[in-house]
Design an enzyme around this catalytic site. Sequence first.
Site, PDB file in Angstrom:
ATOM      1  N   CYS A 211     -10.946  -3.484  -3.887  1.00  0.00           N
ATOM      2  CA  CYS A 211      -9.930  -4.455  -4.329  1.00  0.00           C
ATOM      3  C   CYS A 211     -10.554  -5.786  -4.715  1.00  0.00           C
ATOM      4  O   CYS A 211     -10.021  -6.503  -5.568  1.00  0.00           O
ATOM      5  CB  CYS A 211      -8.864  -4.640  -3.260  1.00  0.00           C
TER       6      CYS A 211
ATOM      7  N   GLU B 192       0.223   5.251   0.612  1.00  0.00           N
ATOM      8  CA  GLU B 192      -0.748   6.257   1.051  1.00  0.00           C
ATOM      9  C   GLU B 192      -0.409   7.639   0.518  1.00  0.00           C
ATOM     10  O   GLU B 192       0.646   7.849  -0.119  1.00  0.00           O
ATOM     11  CB  GLU B 192      -0.836   6.220   2.581  1.00  0.00           C
TER      12      GLU B 192
ATOM     13  N   GLU C 131      -3.079  -4.637  -3.015  1.00  0.00           N
ATOM     14  CA  GLU C 131      -3.598  -5.459  -4.114  1.00  0.00           C
ATOM     15  C   GLU C 131      -3.509  -4.700  -5.437  1.00  0.00           C
ATOM     16  O   GLU C 131      -3.178  -5.284  -6.483  1.00  0.00           O
ATOM     17  CB  GLU C 131      -5.052  -5.856  -3.840  1.00  0.00           C
TER      18      GLU C 131
ATOM     19  N   CYS D  26      -4.108   0.544  -2.372  1.00  0.00           N
ATOM     20  CA  CYS D  26      -3.956  -0.690  -1.597  1.00  0.00           C
ATOM     21  C   CYS D  26      -2.860  -1.581  -2.190  1.00  0.00           C
ATOM     22  O   CYS D  26      -2.508  -1.474  -3.372  1.00  0.00           O
ATOM     23  CB  CYS D  26      -5.267  -1.460  -1.588  1.00  0.00           C
TER      24      CYS D  26
ATOM     25  N   ASN E 167       0.832  -1.206   0.000  1.00  0.00           N
ATOM     26  CA  ASN E 167       0.000   0.000   0.000  1.00  0.00           C
ATOM     27  C   ASN E 167       0.863   1.251   0.000  1.00  0.00           C
ATOM     28  O   ASN E 167       1.958   1.286   0.577  1.00  0.00           O
ATOM     29  CB  ASN E 167      -1.025  -0.012   1.136  1.00  0.00           C
TER      30      ASN E 167
HETATM   31  N1  THU Z   1      -5.175  -1.783   2.808  1.00  0.00           N
HETATM   32  C1  THU Z   1      -4.606  -2.533   1.814  1.00  0.00           C
HETATM   33  O1  THU Z   1      -3.587  -2.139   1.225  1.00  0.00           O
HETATM   34  N2  THU Z   1      -5.162  -3.725   1.511  1.00  0.00           N
HETATM   35  C2  THU Z   1      -6.200  -4.292   2.184  1.00  0.00           C
HETATM   36  O2  THU Z   1      -6.580  -5.418   1.860  1.00  0.00           O
HETATM   37  C3  THU Z   1      -6.864  -3.555   3.263  1.00  0.00           C
HETATM   38  C4  THU Z   1      -6.365  -2.179   3.515  1.00  0.00           C
HETATM   39  C5  THU Z   1      -4.512  -0.525   3.190  1.00  0.00           C
HETATM   40  C6  THU Z   1      -5.182   0.758   2.787  1.00  0.00           C
HETATM   41  C7  THU Z   1      -4.553   1.734   3.775  1.00  0.00           C
HETATM   42  O3  THU Z   1      -3.286   2.152   3.279  1.00  0.00           O
HETATM   43  C8  THU Z   1      -4.297   0.895   5.007  1.00  0.00           C
HETATM   44  O4  THU Z   1      -4.385  -0.457   4.589  1.00  0.00           O
HETATM   45  C9  THU Z   1      -5.272   1.135   6.136  1.00  0.00           C
HETATM   46  O5  THU Z   1      -6.568   1.057   5.699  1.00  0.00           O
END
Ligand code: THU
Length: 131
Positions: A89, A45, A56, A54, A43
């Site tokens: 996702c 941000e 994925e 994310c 991920n």
């Molecule tokens: N997040 C993911 O990257 N994948 C997931 O399956 C669930 C959530 C990330 C998004 C954000 O950067 C952090 O987790 C908190 O929500």
Amino acid sequence: MSVFDQLFAEAKAARETAYVPYSRFKVGAALLTNDDKVVSGCNVENAAYPEGTCAEAGAIAAMIRGGSSSIKEVVVLADAALCTPCGGCRQKLREFADEDVKVHVANLDGLKQTFTVGELLPAGFQLEEQN
Ligand code: THU
């Protein structure tokens, strides 16, 4: 090494590279592609929160960049009880994965639970062929 073990190791390594200054919640995802490559993402941000991506989504971008076209198996990994893919996702995975493709959700210790794409996204939207 089993497919799960390979995907687990790759997702764990990808998780370490996550850019998460806002949530501090690192996630890694690894995919086995149709042509048996292992690709991964983390991920990333953003100060404008909804612009974050994310793990994925990063893994899918890496898969497409590498020239593969579909997903055979998935591991999503975080330091959490059960880090299931978010709704968006699930739809992104469905674009490239059949409903019977396995999505393994893991934490740092190992496998927590396995779902299929169809279980995660029942009746998922697919664009019909136009005539
Ligand atoms: N997040 C993911 O990257 N994948 C997931 O399956 C669930 C959530 C990330 C998004 C954000 O950067 C952090 O987790 C908190 O929500």
